[in-house]
Design an enzyme around this catalytic site. Sequence first.
Site, short mmCIF file in Angstrom:
data_model
loop_
_atom_site.label_atom_id
_atom_site.label_comp_id
_atom_site.label_asym_id
_atom_site.label_seq_id
_atom_site.Cartn_x
_atom_site.Cartn_y
_atom_site.Cartn_z
N ASP A 93 51.18 -35.71 97.94
CA ASP A 93 49.96 -34.72 98.21
C ASP A 93 50.47 -33.50 98.14
OD1 ASP A 93 51.20 -34.31 100.61
OD2 ASP A 93 49.44 -34.34 101.49
N GLU A 124 41.25 -40.63 104.56
CA GLU A 124 41.74 -40.06 103.48
C GLU A 124 41.03 -39.34 102.43
OE1 GLU A 124 44.87 -39.63 103.50
OE2 GLU A 124 45.59 -41.04 104.82
N TYR A 174 47.10 -41.10 95.09
CA TYR A 174 47.48 -40.49 96.64
C TYR A 174 46.90 -41.64 97.47
CZ TYR A 174 46.91 -38.67 101.27
OH TYR A 174 47.17 -38.64 102.36
#
Length: 376
Positions: free
Chosen positions: A144, A43, A126
């Site tokens: 996102d 991520e 996020y």
Amino acid sequence: MKRELTPDQLRDFRKRLLDWYRRHRRILPWRRTRDPYAIWVSEVMLQQTQVKTVIPYYRRFLGRFPDLAALAHAPLQEVLKVWEGLGYYTRVRNLHRAAQRLVRENGGALPAAYEQWKQLPGVGEYIAAAISSIAFQQPCAVVDGNVKRVLSRLFLCDEPVNRSPSSGVFGSLADQLLDRDKPGDHNQAMMELGATVCRPRRPLCPRCPVRGYCRAFREGVQGRYPVRLARTALPEVSVAVGVVHREGRVLITQRREKGLLGGLWEFPGGKIQPNESPAQACRREIHEEVGLVVEVGTRIARIKHAYSHFKVMLQVFSCRYLRGKVRLKGPVNFQWVWPEELENYPFPAANRKFLPLIQQSWERFFGPDDGPGGDE
DNA sequence: AATACGGGGAC
DNA sequence: GTCCCAGTATT
């Protein structure tokens, strides 16, 4: 903008999306693991960075730092070297700091809750939502770039997707759609839909599992969504850079940790001023930055490079050390290195472009001997 | 609310 | 060339 769906519609939407995802998702390295650490690394790498770019970095990083402890115990310079070329270097410094904090304060355990994740450096809304939903099945909706585009088209949402932060409409829309029984898969499905079907240009609407809910599709205005604020043109700067040779070695300097390209190594130099030739700028900047007097020789490269908020033209010169002792002003460290050793240091991409030219250009113009000596 | 922060894929 | 990418921190 109408944006409420009935419970029946929501159920149907989620089912269509999830069925589509299970059938059509791409096989990606971070989808083959349930290790929260590995998912976290992915991520962080995927911020503002495309899947295709990330894959080789992800493999190398996990090979080198297979778990939290390995990362926490590694020197930052080694971590930066593995990250070299991926950009946004603050990401990896924060990841490294967060790993050290978890080892020191949390027994090396990763948190499960959104709020705990959010407190770690480099973890924003996020990533906190992504990890807690994907690795820990927490009901947190991710927002996102992909999700914003999908929502923008689904609901004909006129909120610009590149405003910071985008008011909160996208968050509440995503939250409404979230499948709280399968939050991880649902979130990934929304992003996957944006990445492969609901693309920025030429979306593949006939393949979309939820086109029946899409207002942009119904009205044939997919091309006008998402709404995006115009960006201003990037300023351009000219920079002179010197490869200073001395007794077969070259001088490199290290940038401070904060700011642009923090912690990376580079060749000294700086902005070319008006009414100044590139060679003059090179000599002046090296004198100002590292305190050395050099003879500026041949230009070995012209490099154009674009950063996120400006463009540069680098003019790179071979230089001969004449005199002086290194006194740093700006850089936090320096090193005289053999050309073969350059590979061991993390450099910005713009510097890497001319690394192969260094040795040969020096020999071509000054001969293959030892180079100039010094009185230091 | 704006701005700083990389690099490259895709067109 | 342009656009934009599984965003976050700082001011």
